[in-house]
Scaffold this motif. Structure first.
Motif, PDB file in Angstrom:
ATOM      1  N   SER A  42       0.811  -1.232   0.000  1.00  0.00           N
ATOM      2  CA  SER A  42       0.000   0.000   0.000  1.00  0.00           C
ATOM      3  C   SER A  42       0.838   1.273   0.000  1.00  0.00           C
ATOM      4  N   SER A  43       2.013   1.250   0.641  1.00  0.00           N
ATOM      5  CA  SER A  43       2.785   2.510   0.755  1.00  0.00           C
ATOM      6  C   SER A  43       3.104   3.169  -0.576  1.00  0.00           C
ATOM      7  N   PRO A  44       3.551   2.415  -1.584  1.00  0.00           N
ATOM      8  CA  PRO A  44       4.013   3.090  -2.809  1.00  0.00           C
ATOM      9  C   PRO A  44       2.887   3.554  -3.736  1.00  0.00           C
ATOM     10  N   LYS A  45       1.645   3.174  -3.477  1.00  0.00           N
ATOM     11  CA  LYS A  45       0.558   3.568  -4.396  1.00  0.00           C
ATOM     12  C   LYS A  45       0.517   5.084  -4.572  1.00  0.00           C
ATOM     13  N   GLU A  72       5.933  -9.943  -6.399  1.00  0.00           N
ATOM     14  CA  GLU A  72       4.538  -9.987  -6.858  1.00  0.00           C
ATOM     15  C   GLU A  72       3.806 -11.055  -6.048  1.00  0.00           C
ATOM     16  N   ARG A  73       2.573 -10.755  -5.788  1.00  0.00           N
ATOM     17  CA  ARG A  73       1.742 -11.784  -5.145  1.00  0.00           C
ATOM     18  C   ARG A  73       1.383 -12.797  -6.228  1.00  0.00           C
ATOM     19  N   TYR A  74       1.295 -14.075  -5.841  1.00  0.00           N
ATOM     20  CA  TYR A  74       0.985 -15.104  -6.838  1.00  0.00           C
ATOM     21  C   TYR A  74      -0.533 -15.174  -7.012  1.00  0.00           C
ATOM     22  N   HIS A 145      10.226  -7.615   6.900  1.00  0.00           N
ATOM     23  CA  HIS A 145      10.496  -8.205   5.576  1.00  0.00           C
ATOM     24  C   HIS A 145      10.600  -7.073   4.563  1.00  0.00           C
ATOM     25  N   THR A 146      11.217  -7.395   3.434  1.00  0.00           N
ATOM     26  CA  THR A 146      11.217  -6.464   2.315  1.00  0.00           C
ATOM     27  C   THR A 146      11.071  -7.266   1.035  1.00  0.00           C
ATOM     28  N   ALA A 147      10.557  -6.673  -0.013  1.00  0.00           N
ATOM     29  CA  ALA A 147      10.117  -7.438  -1.193  1.00  0.00           C
ATOM     30  C   ALA A 147       9.267  -8.575  -0.631  1.00  0.00           C
TER      31      ALA A 147
HETATM   32  C1  6PG Z   1       4.322  -6.438  -1.194  1.00  0.00           C
HETATM   33  C2  6PG Z   1       5.537  -5.601  -1.008  1.00  0.00           C
HETATM   34  C3  6PG Z   1       6.018  -5.726   0.401  1.00  0.00           C
HETATM   35  C4  6PG Z   1       5.716  -4.391   1.023  1.00  0.00           C
HETATM   36  C5  6PG Z   1       5.724  -4.465   2.509  1.00  0.00           C
HETATM   37  C6  6PG Z   1       5.171  -3.169   3.109  1.00  0.00           C
HETATM   38  O1  6PG Z   1       4.173  -7.048  -2.256  1.00  0.00           O
HETATM   39  O2  6PG Z   1       3.504  -6.403  -0.261  1.00  0.00           O
HETATM   40  O3  6PG Z   1       6.456  -5.641  -1.928  1.00  0.00           O
HETATM   41  O4  6PG Z   1       7.338  -6.055   0.602  1.00  0.00           O
HETATM   42  O5  6PG Z   1       6.678  -3.442   0.573  1.00  0.00           O
HETATM   43  O6  6PG Z   1       4.911  -5.550   2.894  1.00  0.00           O
HETATM   44  O7  6PG Z   1       3.836  -3.078   2.676  1.00  0.00           O
HETATM   45  P1  6PG Z   1       2.943  -1.770   2.992  1.00  0.00           P
HETATM   46  O8  6PG Z   1       3.566  -0.662   2.229  1.00  0.00           O
HETATM   47  O9  6PG Z   1       1.602  -2.150   2.479  1.00  0.00           O
HETATM   48  O10 6PG Z   1       3.005  -1.563   4.484  1.00  0.00           O
END
Ligand code: 6PG
Length: 239
Positions: A42-45, A72-74, A145-147
């Motif tokens: 949600s953050s980067p939207k 990417e979510r599967y 976590h990241t990615a």
């Molecule tokens: C995803 C992201 C994930 C995201 C973090 C933070 O596909 O969800 O790539 O790594 O950056 O979970 O998510 P929010 O910005 O929604 O807090």
């Protein structure tokens, strides 16, 4: 590592958007193209919407910009959870980005095949031996976590750059993700983290003991590149 801590989310988003403009013009001046891997969630939207707004839409050469997904979510690209769908609505459609400039994960394949195929797409895109993105955008989960590099998952132990499938037992879902060696080949990496809910994860990752199994974002350390954190004061409150 450079940290940019600003008063609120809007200031953080503008600062990161300016940074992206700078990285894009440098990459295009040097290599005639800008290869960026986008983050999801949600953050980067709001960032993508800002880049597509009148304030920024004419400041990047979009025809020389090539978009990948750091994870990417599967799910199908029509699914509300799809990072591709989120970016399509926020950035690709408003800017009328050419399909040829967008490299999405093919989630119609099996998780393993989708990861292998995406790795090959990246290999073909980068003619050099090293697959060096000009910029990789990352977020930070509340669990650090990241990615889709989640705590306690096998992908955290990868040593060779690749895209991998990652099964999340607690959510019973697959993710397709860049692994840390692939992210760390980037010329530049930018974390976008804002909101009070992130403050514990930020403290753990940035000033806690090195525990990459627990705090996977600590794996992010480019061999020959820069890492910038773009945060608001709320997310940085525990530093
Ligand atoms: C995803 C992201 C994930 C995201 C973090 C933070 O596909 O969800 O790539 O790594 O950056 O979970 O998510 P929010 O910005 O929604 O807090």
């Amino acid at each position: 590592m450079q940290t940019n801590i600003l008063a609120n989310a809007d200031k953080v988003l503008n600062s990161l958007a300016e940074y992206i403009v700078k990285k894009a013009s440098k990459a295009i001046a040097e290599r005639e193209r800008f290869a960026i891997a986008l983050s999801g969630g949600s953050s980067p939207k709001k960032l993508y919407e800002l880049l597509a707004s009148p304030a920024f839409r004419n400041r990047i050469e979009w025809d020389k910009t090539f978009f990948f997904f750091g994870d990417e979510r599967y799910v199908p690209q029509t699914d509300a959870d799809s990072n591709y769908l989120m970016v399509y609505n926020a950035l690709f459609a408003p800017l009328d980005i050419e399909e040829a400039n967008i490299f999405a994960v093919d989630t119609a394949l099996s998780p393993e095949k989708a990861a292998i195929e995406y790795t090959n797409v990246i290999k073909v895109f980068f003619t050099e031996k090293e697959w060096r993105f000009d910029l990789v955008l990352l977020g930070l989960g509340d669990d650090a976590h990241t990615a889709s590099l989640f705590p306690g998952t096998a992908v955290l132990h990868d040593t060779e750059p690749a895209v991998k499938e990652n099964f999340l037992k607690n959510k019973q879902v697959y993710r397709i993700t860049f692994n840390a060696p692939l992210i760390n080949q980037a010329r530049a990496i930018a974390f976008l983290v804002y909101g009070e809910s992130k403050k514990t994860a930020v403290q753990q990752v940035m000033s806690g003991a090195r525990k990459t199994e627990l705090y996977p974002a600590q794996l992010i350390a480019p061999q020959n590149g820069e890492v910038q954190w773009f945060m608001d004061t709320a997310a940085a409150a525990s530093l």
